[in-house]
Scaffold this active site. Structure first.
Site, PDB file in Angstrom:
ATOM      1  N   ASN A 264     101.197 118.573  41.266  1.00  0.00           N
ATOM      2  CA  ASN A 264     100.201 118.064  40.307  1.00  0.00           C
ATOM      3  C   ASN A 264      98.806 118.639  40.505  1.00  0.00           C
ATOM      4  OD1 ASN A 264     100.052 116.552  42.691  1.00  0.00           O
ATOM      5  ND2 ASN A 264      99.115 114.846  41.637  1.00  0.00           N
TER       6      ASN A 264
ATOM      7  N   SER B  71     106.538 112.503  46.509  1.00  0.00           N
ATOM      8  CA  SER B  71     107.071 111.211  46.080  1.00  0.00           C
ATOM      9  C   SER B  71     107.589 110.389  47.260  1.00  0.00           C
ATOM     10  CB  SER B  71     108.196 111.434  45.073  1.00  0.00           C
ATOM     11  OG  SER B  71     109.265 112.081  45.711  1.00  0.00           O
TER      12      SER B  71
ATOM     13  N   GLU C 191     101.616 111.120  52.202  1.00  0.00           N
ATOM     14  CA  GLU C 191     100.746 110.692  51.091  1.00  0.00           C
ATOM     15  C   GLU C 191     101.614 110.626  49.843  1.00  0.00           C
ATOM     16  OE1 GLU C 191      97.723 109.740  51.395  1.00  0.00           O
ATOM     17  OE2 GLU C 191      97.161 110.524  53.346  1.00  0.00           O
TER      18      GLU C 191
ATOM     19  N   CYS D 139      98.153 111.073  41.574  1.00  0.00           N
ATOM     20  CA  CYS D 139      98.672 109.893  42.270  1.00  0.00           C
ATOM     21  C   CYS D 139      97.720 108.712  42.138  1.00  0.00           C
ATOM     22  CB  CYS D 139      98.895 110.226  43.737  1.00  0.00           C
ATOM     23  SG  CYS D 139      97.410 110.884  44.521  1.00  0.00           S
TER      24      CYS D 139
ATOM     25  N   GLU E  23      94.078 110.598  55.676  1.00  0.00           N
ATOM     26  CA  GLU E  23      93.470 111.919  55.795  1.00  0.00           C
ATOM     27  C   GLU E  23      91.979 111.776  55.524  1.00  0.00           C
ATOM     28  OE1 GLU E  23      95.801 114.063  52.883  1.00  0.00           O
ATOM     29  OE2 GLU E  23      97.329 114.568  54.348  1.00  0.00           O
TER      30      GLU E  23
HETATM   31  P1  NAD Z   1     108.280 115.675  45.340  1.00  0.00           P
HETATM   32  O1  NAD Z   1     108.420 114.653  46.414  1.00  0.00           O
HETATM   33  O2  NAD Z   1     109.425 115.906  44.443  1.00  0.00           O
HETATM   34  O3  NAD Z   1     107.934 117.104  45.972  1.00  0.00           O
HETATM   35  C1  NAD Z   1     106.824 117.301  46.807  1.00  0.00           C
HETATM   36  C2  NAD Z   1     107.096 118.500  47.697  1.00  0.00           C
HETATM   37  O4  NAD Z   1     108.166 118.188  48.575  1.00  0.00           O
HETATM   38  C3  NAD Z   1     107.507 119.762  46.953  1.00  0.00           C
HETATM   39  O5  NAD Z   1     106.948 120.893  47.603  1.00  0.00           O
HETATM   40  C4  NAD Z   1     109.020 119.744  47.095  1.00  0.00           C
HETATM   41  O6  NAD Z   1     109.609 121.018  46.995  1.00  0.00           O
HETATM   42  C5  NAD Z   1     109.170 119.191  48.486  1.00  0.00           C
HETATM   43  N1  NAD Z   1     110.459 118.571  48.779  1.00  0.00           N
HETATM   44  C6  NAD Z   1     111.324 117.984  47.902  1.00  0.00           C
HETATM   45  N2  NAD Z   1     112.430 117.559  48.567  1.00  0.00           N
HETATM   46  C7  NAD Z   1     112.237 117.856  49.878  1.00  0.00           C
HETATM   47  C8  NAD Z   1     113.013 117.655  51.057  1.00  0.00           C
HETATM   48  N3  NAD Z   1     114.206 117.056  51.016  1.00  0.00           N
HETATM   49  N4  NAD Z   1     112.504 118.075  52.226  1.00  0.00           N
HETATM   50  C9  NAD Z   1     111.302 118.671  52.285  1.00  0.00           C
HETATM   51  N5  NAD Z   1     110.524 118.915  51.203  1.00  0.00           N
HETATM   52  C10 NAD Z   1     110.991 118.493  50.020  1.00  0.00           C
HETATM   53  O7  NAD Z   1     106.964 115.281  44.553  1.00  0.00           O
HETATM   54  P2  NAD Z   1     106.389 115.996  43.257  1.00  0.00           P
HETATM   55  O8  NAD Z   1     107.244 115.561  42.111  1.00  0.00           O
HETATM   56  O9  NAD Z   1     106.166 117.426  43.544  1.00  0.00           O
HETATM   57  O10 NAD Z   1     104.949 115.308  43.150  1.00  0.00           O
HETATM   58  C11 NAD Z   1     104.700 114.122  42.487  1.00  0.00           C
HETATM   59  C12 NAD Z   1     104.615 112.979  43.482  1.00  0.00           C
HETATM   60  O11 NAD Z   1     103.606 113.238  44.443  1.00  0.00           O
HETATM   61  C13 NAD Z   1     104.213 111.685  42.812  1.00  0.00           C
HETATM   62  O12 NAD Z   1     104.982 110.640  43.349  1.00  0.00           O
HETATM   63  C14 NAD Z   1     102.764 111.517  43.228  1.00  0.00           C
HETATM   64  O13 NAD Z   1     102.270 110.211  43.230  1.00  0.00           O
HETATM   65  C15 NAD Z   1     102.774 112.100  44.588  1.00  0.00           C
HETATM   66  N6  NAD Z   1     101.430 112.476  45.007  1.00  0.00           N
HETATM   67  C16 NAD Z   1     100.801 111.753  45.981  1.00  0.00           C
HETATM   68  C17 NAD Z   1      99.505 112.079  46.357  1.00  0.00           C
HETATM   69  C18 NAD Z   1      98.769 111.308  47.440  1.00  0.00           C
HETATM   70  O14 NAD Z   1      97.805 111.852  47.973  1.00  0.00           O
HETATM   71  N7  NAD Z   1      99.175 110.098  47.767  1.00  0.00           N
HETATM   72  C19 NAD Z   1      98.867 113.155  45.746  1.00  0.00           C
HETATM   73  C20 NAD Z   1      99.539 113.865  44.762  1.00  0.00           C
HETATM   74  C21 NAD Z   1     100.834 113.530  44.399  1.00  0.00           C
END
Ligand code: NAD
Length: 487
Positions: free
Chosen positions: A155, A232, A253, A287, A468
């Site tokens: 995002n 996520s 996060e 997020c 963080e």
């Molecule tokens: P996601 O969890 O699908 O992917 C995030 C990252 O993790 C990607 O690089 C993905 O390739 C990797 N990943 C996926 N499966 C994995 C595994 N089994 N092992 C290791 N890495 C893996 O999330 P997304 O869809 O890319 O992002 C959206 C989510 O991120 C939303 O839930 C959002 O709220 C969250 N988010 C949180 C914050 C925060 O600071 N709290 C900030 C931005 C986004």
């Protein structure tokens, strides 16, 4: 698959060199639906090579003084800033966000992340206590941990990746980073600047690919003692399980279902435009976005009328058009998922006041196959509805009425997430009381997304583990040791 136009082909960055990969995955331009880029589909082998390079670079990098590292981080910040427009264009094309948002938020913040940690690393102190009767003094020393594994979402691609790389290397660690496979381009562009900035080979390695292959290989690598992950909650659970046999240090996060609580003494001239931004900025793909708006009954009708009228003015369309407010969502699958929530809400008896299914979306000819959606406002929705409980992560927000302070605190807290909240009131006592009782890591009152990077960032409950920020990132990316001297 066959591709008509020449595609951008990315390579991994390992040990200071760009390295091709044996297989690739397609990456789409969300505003046209076309494949325009090929991203390495890395796995164990590539991660192994990157960890090896990071390990080899660690002794030299960790022995540099904070000042030397700080100068290199500042230089890298300058180089990204010099190329700000190219980075912003690339981020907008790759992610679907508006060029305006990429120019104003994503890339300036990536630059600032390096500047901020270049400065903050110079100002940390450690602790010392004395036990005069025993002739002892104790002090703490902090050292970098080693090879840090950094995994970031789609995002805010460069913004969130640099929020990890900057503190990790400022503290003297070397890193293997894995950006989202859907938004890898700006990370690859940044790698081109590392040598010129003076970052020694192997200090920053970037391995591109999916979470299931490249991400897991990093999480499971025995010589990567810490993982900083943003993404996520579901993925975080998987990472926690997979890293458990190695007892890794984790910073997680995660998602949010953030409430805005609007009391009847709120200044609506400030509150309405800010709540529109907090609901729909970056297509609602932040997020920290608001997705549950609780409005006190006395002003509920007026708020709703004005809020919906303003939401309808948000222009959806080509992200490179500077007059557009809402760009494309990240993928076809994600767009369908977001839309499905609106359908579920309707099936449960909720009313959609504007946006999806209610207003018509007119798109330029080139964007007909893009993943666009109008800002959507839902009301008459129950707190138990999936739209009020689950993270939708799109331009959809729910507005409901409340009566008392006590009631709204309970309802705001009645979700599994606990990332951020906003409170709108001109009664300072109430603002303090409510902020204290909300179960979330960040509370904004009468504003949204105003950040001081010195202070902790992170969530409670299913929104994450760890914080963080200047001190928090320093503590996460260093090992502390207590040393006792008897004289
Ligand atoms: P996601 O969890 O699908 O992917 C995030 C990252 O993790 C990607 O690089 C993905 O390739 C990797 N990943 C996926 N499966 C994995 C595994 N089994 N092992 C290791 N890495 C893996 O999330 P997304 O869809 O890319 O992002 C959206 C989510 O991120 C939303 O839930 C959002 O709220 C969250 N988010 C949180 C914050 C925060 O600071 N709290 C900030 C931005 C986004």
């Amino acid at each position: 698959m066959a591709h008509s136009k020449a595609l951008l082909v990315l390579e991994n960055f390992i040990g200071g060199r760009f390295v091709p990969c044996s297989s690739y995955i397609d990456s789409y331009n969300p505003s046209t639906g076309d494949v325009y880029c090929r991203v390495p589909d890395s796995g164990k082998e590539e991660v192994e090579a990157a960890v090896k390079a990071a390990k080899a670079a660690f002794p030299l990098w960790s022995s540099k003084s904070p000042l030397e590292r700080s100068q290199i981080l500042n230089k890298l910040a300058d180089l990204i800033e010099d190329d700000l427009e190219a980075f912003a264009q690339a981020e907008s094309k790759d992610q679907g966000k508006t060029i305006t948002f990429a120019r104003a938020v994503d890339i300036p913040r990536a630059v600032y992340n390096f500047r901020f940690f270049a400065s903050s690393i110079l100002h940390h102190t450690t602790e010392c206590t004395e036990m005069p009767t025993l002739g002892c003094m104790h002090y703490t020393s902090r050292t970098p941990v080693g090879v840090a594994g950094l995994i970031s979402p789609w995002n805010l691609p460069l913004y969130l990746l640099t929020w990890k790389i900057a503190p990790a290397i400022a503290c003297g660690n070397t890193v293997v980073a894995k950006p989202s496979e859907m938004t890898s381009v700006t990370a690859w562009m940044m790698c081109k600047l590392l040598e010129k900035a003076g970052v020694p080979h192997g200090v920053v390695n970037v391995v591109f690919g999916t979470g299931a292959k490249a991400g897991e290989a990093l999480v499971c690598h025995p010589e990567v003692p810490l993982i900083s992950f943003t993404g996520s909650t579901l993925t975080a659970q998987r990472i926690t399980e997979r890293s458990a046999p190695h007892c890794k240090r984790l910073s997680l996060e995660l998602g949010g279902k953030n409430p805005a609580i609007i009391f009847d003494d709120a200044d609506l001239t400030q509150c309405i435009p800010t709540t529109l931004r907090s609901s729909f900025a970056n297509q609602g793909e932040i997020c920290l976005c608001t997705s549950r708006i609780f409005v006190q009954r006395g002003i509920y009708s007026e708020f709703l009328k004005r809020f919906v009228a303003e939401a309808k003015k948000w222009k959806v369309g080509n992200p490179s058009d500077p007059t557009v407010n809402v760009g494309a969502l990240i993928s076809k699958e994600h767009l369908e998922k977001v839309k499905s929530y609106v359908k579920k809400a309707q099936a449960e008896g909720a009313r959609v006041l504007c946006g999806e299914g209610v207003d018509s979306l007119v798109l330029p000819a080139d964007n007909q196959k893009g993943y666009f959606m109008l800002p959507t406002v839902i009301t008459e929705v129950k707190d138990e509805s999936c739209c009020m409980q689950e993270e939708i992560f799109g331009p959809v927000t729910c507005v409901v009425a409340f009566d008392t302070e006590e009631e709204v605190i309970e309802r705001a807290n009645s979700v599994k997430y606990g990332l951020a909240a906003t409170v709108w009131s001109s009664n300072v006592g109430r603002v303090h009381r409510v902020a204290q009782r909300l179960q979330c890591g960040l509370v904004w009152t009468n504003c949204w997304l105003v950040r001081d990077l010195n202070l902790p960032f992170g969530g409670m409950k299913a929104s994450g583990i760890g914080r963080e920020g200047a001190k928090d990132s320093y503590e996460f990316f260093t090992e502390v040791k207590t040393i006792t001297i008897k004289h």
